[in-house]
Scaffold this motif. Structure first.
Motif, PDB file in Angstrom:
ATOM      1  N   GLY A  73       0.815  -1.213   0.000  1.00  0.00           N
ATOM      2  CA  GLY A  73       0.000   0.000   0.000  1.00  0.00           C
ATOM      3  C   GLY A  73       0.844   1.256   0.000  1.00  0.00           C
ATOM      4  O   GLY A  73       0.555   2.219  -0.730  1.00  0.00           O
ATOM      5  N   ILE A  74       1.897   1.256   0.813  1.00  0.00           N
ATOM      6  CA  ILE A  74       2.786   2.419   0.845  1.00  0.00           C
ATOM      7  C   ILE A  74       3.430   2.625  -0.519  1.00  0.00           C
ATOM      8  O   ILE A  74       3.465   3.737  -1.054  1.00  0.00           O
ATOM      9  CB  ILE A  74       3.852   2.246   1.957  1.00  0.00           C
ATOM     10  CG1 ILE A  74       3.209   2.360   3.328  1.00  0.00           C
ATOM     11  CG2 ILE A  74       4.964   3.270   1.798  1.00  0.00           C
ATOM     12  CD1 ILE A  74       4.134   1.984   4.477  1.00  0.00           C
ATOM     13  N   TRP A  75       3.933   1.553  -1.117  1.00  0.00           N
ATOM     14  CA  TRP A  75       4.600   1.687  -2.411  1.00  0.00           C
ATOM     15  C   TRP A  75       3.614   2.006  -3.529  1.00  0.00           C
ATOM     16  O   TRP A  75       3.999   2.562  -4.565  1.00  0.00           O
ATOM     17  CB  TRP A  75       5.394   0.416  -2.731  1.00  0.00           C
ATOM     18  CG  TRP A  75       6.695   0.400  -1.981  1.00  0.00           C
ATOM     19  CD1 TRP A  75       6.912  -0.093  -0.745  1.00  0.00           C
ATOM     20  CD2 TRP A  75       7.937   0.947  -2.426  1.00  0.00           C
ATOM     21  NE1 TRP A  75       8.212   0.096  -0.379  1.00  0.00           N
ATOM     22  CE2 TRP A  75       8.876   0.729  -1.393  1.00  0.00           C
ATOM     23  CE3 TRP A  75       8.359   1.581  -3.588  1.00  0.00           C
ATOM     24  CZ2 TRP A  75      10.200   1.128  -1.480  1.00  0.00           C
ATOM     25  CZ3 TRP A  75       9.681   1.978  -3.674  1.00  0.00           C
ATOM     26  CH2 TRP A  75      10.594   1.758  -2.638  1.00  0.00           C
ATOM     27  N   SER A  76       2.351   1.678  -3.361  1.00  0.00           N
ATOM     28  CA  SER A  76       1.364   1.966  -4.404  1.00  0.00           C
ATOM     29  C   SER A  76       0.832   3.394  -4.331  1.00  0.00           C
ATOM     30  O   SER A  76       0.636   4.031  -5.380  1.00  0.00           O
ATOM     31  CB  SER A  76       0.179   1.008  -4.278  1.00  0.00           C
ATOM     32  OG  SER A  76       0.590  -0.312  -4.460  1.00  0.00           O
ATOM     33  N   PHE A  77       0.593   3.891  -3.127  1.00  0.00           N
ATOM     34  CA  PHE A  77      -0.106   5.165  -2.997  1.00  0.00           C
ATOM     35  C   PHE A  77       0.809   6.359  -2.730  1.00  0.00           C
ATOM     36  O   PHE A  77       0.361   7.499  -2.820  1.00  0.00           O
ATOM     37  CB  PHE A  77      -1.159   5.075  -1.880  1.00  0.00           C
ATOM     38  CG  PHE A  77      -2.229   4.071  -2.188  1.00  0.00           C
ATOM     39  CD1 PHE A  77      -3.036   4.216  -3.308  1.00  0.00           C
ATOM     40  CD2 PHE A  77      -2.424   2.974  -1.366  1.00  0.00           C
ATOM     41  CE1 PHE A  77      -4.018   3.279  -3.589  1.00  0.00           C
ATOM     42  CE2 PHE A  77      -3.409   2.039  -1.644  1.00  0.00           C
ATOM     43  CZ  PHE A  77      -4.210   2.191  -2.768  1.00  0.00           C
ATOM     44  N   VAL A  78       2.048   6.129  -2.397  1.00  0.00           N
ATOM     45  CA  VAL A  78       2.968   7.236  -2.108  1.00  0.00           C
ATOM     46  C   VAL A  78       3.932   7.358  -3.275  1.00  0.00           C
ATOM     47  O   VAL A  78       4.558   6.379  -3.690  1.00  0.00           O
ATOM     48  CB  VAL A  78       3.730   6.993  -0.785  1.00  0.00           C
ATOM     49  CG1 VAL A  78       4.717   8.109  -0.518  1.00  0.00           C
ATOM     50  CG2 VAL A  78       2.754   6.850   0.355  1.00  0.00           C
ATOM     51  N   ASP A  79       4.095   8.599  -3.777  1.00  0.00           N
ATOM     52  CA  ASP A  79       4.930   8.805  -4.971  1.00  0.00           C
ATOM     53  C   ASP A  79       6.394   9.076  -4.638  1.00  0.00           C
ATOM     54  O   ASP A  79       7.279   8.617  -5.347  1.00  0.00           O
ATOM     55  CB  ASP A  79       4.372   9.981  -5.786  1.00  0.00           C
ATOM     56  CG  ASP A  79       3.022   9.641  -6.396  1.00  0.00           C
ATOM     57  OD1 ASP A  79       2.788   8.447  -6.669  1.00  0.00           O
ATOM     58  OD2 ASP A  79       2.202  10.560  -6.582  1.00  0.00           O
ATOM     59  N   ASP A  80       6.646   9.806  -3.582  1.00  0.00           N
ATOM     60  CA  ASP A  80       8.007  10.202  -3.256  1.00  0.00           C
ATOM     61  C   ASP A  80       8.784   9.023  -2.670  1.00  0.00           C
ATOM     62  O   ASP A  80       8.342   8.367  -1.714  1.00  0.00           O
ATOM     63  CB  ASP A  80       7.967  11.361  -2.254  1.00  0.00           C
ATOM     64  CG  ASP A  80       9.347  11.944  -2.015  1.00  0.00           C
ATOM     65  OD1 ASP A  80      10.192  11.849  -2.925  1.00  0.00           O
ATOM     66  OD2 ASP A  80       9.561  12.483  -0.908  1.00  0.00           O
ATOM     67  N   LEU A  87       8.292   5.795   5.478  1.00  0.00           N
ATOM     68  CA  LEU A  87       7.084   5.127   5.984  1.00  0.00           C
ATOM     69  C   LEU A  87       7.308   3.635   6.227  1.00  0.00           C
ATOM     70  O   LEU A  87       6.805   3.076   7.205  1.00  0.00           O
ATOM     71  CB  LEU A  87       5.917   5.349   5.019  1.00  0.00           C
ATOM     72  CG  LEU A  87       5.332   6.762   5.019  1.00  0.00           C
ATOM     73  CD1 LEU A  87       4.267   6.871   3.932  1.00  0.00           C
ATOM     74  CD2 LEU A  87       4.762   7.109   6.367  1.00  0.00           C
ATOM     75  N   VAL A  88       8.065   2.985   5.359  1.00  0.00           N
ATOM     76  CA  VAL A  88       8.356   1.556   5.551  1.00  0.00           C
ATOM     77  C   VAL A  88       9.204   1.360   6.806  1.00  0.00           C
ATOM     78  O   VAL A  88       8.944   0.457   7.621  1.00  0.00           O
ATOM     79  CB  VAL A  88       9.036   0.960   4.302  1.00  0.00           C
ATOM     80  CG1 VAL A  88       9.580  -0.430   4.595  1.00  0.00           C
ATOM     81  CG2 VAL A  88       8.057   0.910   3.148  1.00  0.00           C
ATOM     82  N   VAL A  89      10.221   2.204   6.995  1.00  0.00           N
ATOM     83  CA  VAL A  89      11.046   2.108   8.203  1.00  0.00           C
ATOM     84  C   VAL A  89      10.205   2.368   9.444  1.00  0.00           C
ATOM     85  O   VAL A  89      10.319   1.664  10.461  1.00  0.00           O
ATOM     86  CB  VAL A  89      12.249   3.075   8.103  1.00  0.00           C
ATOM     87  CG1 VAL A  89      12.954   3.204   9.449  1.00  0.00           C
ATOM     88  CG2 VAL A  89      13.217   2.603   7.038  1.00  0.00           C
ATOM     89  N   LEU A  90       9.340   3.394   9.381  1.00  0.00           N
ATOM     90  CA  LEU A  90       8.459   3.690  10.502  1.00  0.00           C
ATOM     91  C   LEU A  90       7.526   2.511  10.799  1.00  0.00           C
ATOM     92  O   LEU A  90       7.308   2.157  11.967  1.00  0.00           O
ATOM     93  CB  LEU A  90       7.638   4.954  10.205  1.00  0.00           C
ATOM     94  CG  LEU A  90       6.702   5.416  11.315  1.00  0.00           C
ATOM     95  CD1 LEU A  90       7.514   5.842  12.528  1.00  0.00           C
ATOM     96  CD2 LEU A  90       5.822   6.545  10.824  1.00  0.00           C
ATOM     97  N   LEU A  91       6.991   1.898   9.744  1.00  0.00           N
ATOM     98  CA  LEU A  91       6.130   0.721   9.935  1.00  0.00           C
ATOM     99  C   LEU A  91       6.880  -0.399  10.626  1.00  0.00           C
ATOM    100  O   LEU A  91       6.373  -1.017  11.569  1.00  0.00           O
ATOM    101  CB  LEU A  91       5.594   0.228   8.583  1.00  0.00           C
ATOM    102  CG  LEU A  91       4.820  -1.084   8.602  1.00  0.00           C
ATOM    103  CD1 LEU A  91       3.497  -0.896   9.319  1.00  0.00           C
ATOM    104  CD2 LEU A  91       4.620  -1.617   7.212  1.00  0.00           C
ATOM    105  N   LEU A  92       8.105  -0.654  10.188  1.00  0.00           N
ATOM    106  CA  LEU A  92       8.886  -1.726  10.795  1.00  0.00           C
ATOM    107  C   LEU A  92       9.271  -1.410  12.236  1.00  0.00           C
ATOM    108  O   LEU A  92       9.387  -2.319  13.064  1.00  0.00           O
ATOM    109  CB  LEU A  92      10.123  -2.015   9.951  1.00  0.00           C
ATOM    110  CG  LEU A  92       9.834  -2.596   8.564  1.00  0.00           C
ATOM    111  CD1 LEU A  92      11.126  -2.796   7.802  1.00  0.00           C
ATOM    112  CD2 LEU A  92       9.062  -3.902   8.667  1.00  0.00           C
TER     113      LEU A  92
END
Length: 106
Positions: A73-80, A87-92
């Motif tokens: 979802g992060i890689w699909s909806f976030v462009d930058d 966001l991935v690091v924060l999720l982890l």
């Protein structure tokens, strides 16, 4: 006749004693080997030990699936790209807290 019978019986008893001694040596050797193997092999602890054992297989699968869906979802909806990585690091980093809050049984 009785001397012959006594001689055969003595020979038979001597043979049985040799077989018994050989069997006892084999048994002692086998027991020594098993004791050595038991001493040298690490013991497996049964039951719920370690971090992964706190949750069932279904819960662990749900954690992995949730994380994978969130990353997709992060890689699909976030462009930058920098924001994606952040966001991935924060999720982890937050994932253990989410798991404790959602699945803690205390």
């Amino acid at each position: 006749m009785s001397k012959e019978r006594a001689r055969r019986r003595a020979a038979r008893e001597a043979e049985q004693e040799r077989e018994r001694a050989a069997r006892a040596r084999r048994t002692a050797r086998r027991q020594w080997r098993q004791a050595l193997v038991r001493r040298l092999t690490p013991r497996l602890r049964r039951g719920r030990t370690g971090r992964l054992r706190r949750h069932t297989r279904r819960e662990r699968a749900a954690i992995v699936l949730f994380t994978a869906v969130a990353v997709v979802g992060i890689w699909s909806f976030v462009d930058d790209l920098a924001l994606r990585l952040a966001l991935v690091v924060l999720l982890l980093l937050v994932l253990p807290a989410i798991v404790v809050i959602a699945l803690d049984r205390r």
